[in-house]
Design a protein around this motif. Structure first.
Motif, mmCIF file in Angstrom:
data_model
loop_
_atom_site.group_PDB
_atom_site.id
_atom_site.type_symbol
_atom_site.label_atom_id
_atom_site.label_comp_id
_atom_site.label_asym_id
_atom_site.label_seq_id
_atom_site.Cartn_x
_atom_site.Cartn_y
_atom_site.Cartn_z
ATOM 1 N N ALA A 141 27.601 32.471 4.776
ATOM 2 C CA ALA A 141 26.755 32.720 5.953
ATOM 3 C C ALA A 141 25.548 33.563 5.590
ATOM 4 O O ALA A 141 24.963 34.224 6.448
ATOM 5 N N GLN A 142 25.133 33.545 4.321
ATOM 6 C CA GLN A 142 24.082 34.434 3.834
ATOM 7 C C GLN A 142 22.797 34.301 4.641
ATOM 8 O O GLN A 142 22.117 35.281 4.913
ATOM 9 N N GLY A 143 22.430 33.111 5.039
ATOM 10 C CA GLY A 143 21.184 32.915 5.777
ATOM 11 C C GLY A 143 21.358 32.909 7.278
ATOM 12 O O GLY A 143 20.415 32.581 8.003
ATOM 13 N N GLY A 144 22.541 33.263 7.793
ATOM 14 C CA GLY A 144 22.815 33.189 9.223
ATOM 15 C C GLY A 144 22.470 34.468 9.959
ATOM 16 O O GLY A 144 21.948 35.429 9.390
ATOM 17 N N SER A 145 22.760 34.477 11.254
ATOM 18 C CA SER A 145 22.549 35.662 12.077
ATOM 19 C C SER A 145 23.784 35.884 12.937
ATOM 20 O O SER A 145 24.528 34.935 13.237
ATOM 21 N N ASN A 146 23.994 37.140 13.341
ATOM 22 C CA ASN A 146 25.187 37.504 14.119
ATOM 23 C C ASN A 146 26.464 36.979 13.461
ATOM 24 O O ASN A 146 27.291 36.305 14.079
ATOM 25 N N VAL A 147 26.600 37.282 12.176
ATOM 26 C CA VAL A 147 27.757 36.811 11.405
ATOM 27 C C VAL A 147 28.956 37.716 11.713
ATOM 28 O O VAL A 147 28.853 38.944 11.587
ATOM 29 N N PRO A 148 30.109 37.149 12.119
ATOM 30 C CA PRO A 148 31.284 37.988 12.386
ATOM 31 C C PRO A 148 31.928 38.462 11.086
ATOM 32 O O PRO A 148 32.213 37.662 10.191
ATOM 33 N N VAL A 149 32.129 39.766 10.965
ATOM 34 C CA VAL A 149 32.752 40.359 9.780
ATOM 35 C C VAL A 149 33.961 41.177 10.243
ATOM 36 O O VAL A 149 33.813 42.121 11.028
ATOM 37 N N ASP A 150 35.143 40.804 9.757
ATOM 38 C CA ASP A 150 36.357 41.549 10.078
ATOM 39 C C ASP A 150 36.496 42.734 9.132
ATOM 40 O O ASP A 150 36.163 42.630 7.940
ATOM 41 N N TYR A 151 37.020 43.849 9.645
ATOM 42 C CA TYR A 151 37.307 44.985 8.779
ATOM 43 C C TYR A 151 38.622 45.631 9.194
ATOM 44 O O TYR A 151 38.989 45.644 10.372
ATOM 45 N N THR A 152 39.335 46.127 8.178
ATOM 46 C CA THR A 152 40.619 46.765 8.400
ATOM 47 C C THR A 152 40.938 47.644 7.197
ATOM 48 O O THR A 152 40.265 47.553 6.155
ATOM 49 N N SER A 153 41.954 48.473 7.304
ATOM 50 C CA SER A 153 42.382 49.270 6.155
ATOM 51 C C SER A 153 43.018 48.359 5.107
ATOM 52 O O SER A 153 43.645 47.338 5.445
ATOM 53 N N VAL A 154 42.875 48.727 3.857
ATOM 54 C CA VAL A 154 43.420 47.912 2.770
ATOM 55 C C VAL A 154 44.929 47.724 2.923
ATOM 56 O O VAL A 154 45.477 46.673 2.568
ATOM 57 N N LYS A 155 45.605 48.710 3.509
ATOM 58 C CA LYS A 155 47.069 48.636 3.624
ATOM 59 C C LYS A 155 47.525 47.486 4.512
ATOM 60 O O LYS A 155 48.675 47.051 4.441
#
Length: 583
Positions: free
Chosen positions: A531-545
């Protein structure tokens, strides 16, 4: 750009001051189109007669030589080793340079040989002449029927190419300036006018002169009334620089990649192109071609990997299509059992050889009639057994087909993730890392010289957030696994949602981080994804555990349930800023 005649003049004058009187100690031919003369004083003279990058220069790049020297190399060794370069001359403003070498033959007799480089694009050549200008041999032999007026074969006398009917800034500077003052047709472009009427002018310089005189690189003569006078002044300055040999070796780069080189300052590209000057033209050419060759080699490796992965991906997609078709057919298995039941219930009224049975469907609440196809060669009992057998086979196949479909989907997703990593790779080390991954997963064979486990893995991409936190970005699926596995359980893990991309680790301080660092890490996750050239890209984040890798999963495949999502738009300038902060 090809080496134009004015650049070659600057190079020739530069080499005269360094090579006249130099002794030739060795001759090497590292590639088909390249000859390297090793000179006394630890100098290396490269003569490249390749169609894409013909040139002559002093080089510091060490090149690997073949085990057996080619015939031309052996001939050059015979005639040139031990000799001294006594003269270096360019033929006017043509792209032809002649090296005169005085040497002693095996009988102890002194004589001269000439090494002629014709740096003329696809017609480039390197010729060895005797003292009578007779061709001893050449890199590319040209027959009469191929060249028409000029053949290049051993035994023939060497002739210069037919000169072009153009003005030379070197021999007729006044005429060249006067022609520029008259100009061309109103609708003729200045660039085309210069290229068609002057020797040694490259397209880059023609556009630059048009910009300086008329205000636009693509200007026409009708665009400005005083343009011809300004053009004449520019041509006079250029003729003076050529006559006095006043040049500045300049390389043009865009986004860190060399795109062109020349002998003066260039303004037509504006701020998007960086200009770097060098002390000598040889140093310029070394930097330009070494970096470009490295990039072309990396791109070539990328194309090879892309072909391999694309072929495997297409194969998996075809297989998946067939499996899904078979699975859909297995879902209709109850009809097969119904046919068997109805045939069994109507055996009393069936005759052998019938091709169809019309029977009442007692499973249907309305008692509708069904037409059941039969095999005339089988008995009624055998037809019923055939339908029961097909039903049992379809029932058993459903379970296996589902497993194979899930496996094929996982393989397809994995190959698509590799395609994304190849698209993002830029350096040879990154392509080598991806090649190792494909070898480990069985998509590429190891060559006999490669040994498993001997390669040193490269480090992940590393950035610094505005507040100084480290952000690590995986370069391949194997590295993604290692990155996530080795990260502190309190660090943050980021990945684009349902989009193939790199694993990103935001290294926190005992679990503490700021919102700006989180946003910058999300930008990196979106940038290093499909999605490098996209906009409003959804990115999930969480703790590594909370990130787990299922047993037997392909490299880079993980599962996570507890997470939050950010929406970001990748910004290349921010990525560069974060990269600079780490340096």
């Amino acid at each position: 750009m090809p080496l134009d005649a004015i650049c070659l003049r600057a190079l020739t004058n530069e080499l005269k001051g360094q090579l006249l009187g130099a002794r030739i100690d060795k001759v090497q031919q590292p590639a088909r189109d390249q000859i390297v003369l090793l000179l006394r004083g630890n100098l290396r003279l490269l003569l490249n007669a390749g169609p894409n990058q013909p040139r002559v220069q002093l080089t510091e790049v060490l090149r690997e030589n073949p085990a057996e020297p080619p015939m031309l190399c052996m001939l050059l060794r015979k005639h040139l080793v031990g000799g001294r370069i006594t003269e270096i001359e360019q033929s006017g403003l043509e792209r032809i340079v002649t090296f005169t070498v005085r040497s002693v033959n095996e009988l102890g007799e002194s004589g001269t040989k000439k090494l002629v480089l014709e740096a003329m694009g696809r017609r480039s050549n390197l010729l060895l002449l005797d003292e009578d200008d007779r061709i001893l041999d050449c890199m590319r032999r040209v027959e009469f029927e191929v060249s028409g007026a000029r053949a290049l074969l051993p035994g023939l006398y060497y002739q210069l190419p037919t000169p072009l009917d153009k003005l030379s800034l070197l021999t007729d500077p006044e005429g060249a300036v006067e022609l520029a003052r008259r100009g061309g047709g109103a609708e003729e472009t200045v660039e085309r006018f210069l290229l068609d009427r002057y020797l040694g002018i490259s397209p880059l310089i023609a556009r630059e002169l048009a910009l300086r005189a008329f205000g636009a690189a693509d200007a026409r003569f009708a665009d400005r009334s005083d343009g011809c006078e300004r053009l004449a002044a520019e041509m006079e300055r250029l003729a003076e620089a050529v006559r006095e040999n006043r040049f500045t070796p300049t390389m043009l780069s865009r986004e860190g990649k060399p795109v062109d080189f020349t002998y003066c300052s260039i303004t037509q590209y504006g701020a998007e192109t960086v200009q770097t000057t060098f002390p000598t033209f040889s140093a310029l050419l070394d930097a330009f071609y070494t970096e470009r060759d490295r990039q072309e080699a990396a791109q070539r490796r990328g194309r090879e990997l892309t072909r391999t992965v694309t072929s495997a991906h297409d194969r998996v997609v075809r297989k998946l299509g067939m499996l899904e078709k078979e699975y859909a057919a297995s879902q209709d298995r109850d009809t097969l059992r119904l046919y068997g039941d109805l045939i069994t219930a109507n055996l009393y009224r069936m005759e052998r050889g019938a091709a169809r049975l019309t029977a009442q469907n007692y499973y249907d609440e309305n008692g509708a009639e069904l037409d059941i196809p039969l095999d005339p060669l089988l008995t009624p009992q055998q037809n019923a057994a055939k339908y029961y057998k097909r039903y049992t086979k379809a029932k058993t196949a459903e379970k296996h087909l589902r497993e194979q479909i899930d496996k094929a989907i996982g393989e397809r997703d994995y190959l698509e993730s590799v395609q994304g990593e190849i698209a993002l790779a830029q350096t040879e080390a990154e392509f080598a890392e991806l090649r190792r991954e494909l070898q480990e997963t069985g998509y590429l064979r190891r060559s006999g010289k490669e040994k498993k486990g001997r390669e040193k893995p490269i480090a992940p991409r590393e950035f610094r957030s505005s507040s100084g936190l480290r952000i690590l970005v995986g370069r391949s699926n194997v590295q993604n696994d290692a990155l996530t596995r080795k990260a502190d359980k309190r660090d943050l893990w980021l990945h684009t949602q349902k989009i193939h991309g790199s694993h990103v680790i935001l290294c926190t301080e005992d679990g503490a981080y700021d919102d700006e660092s989180l946003h910058e890490a999300a930008l990196l996750a979106a940038y290093y994804s499909q999605a490098q050239g996209g906009s409003n890209v959804p990115v999930d984040y969480t703790s590594v555990k909370y990130v787990k890798k299922p047993a037997g999963a392909r490299p880079g495949m993980v599962v996570y349930e507890t997470y939050r999502t950010l929406y970001v738009t990748p910004d290349e300038e921010t990525i560069r800023r974060l990269d600079r902060k780490n340096k």
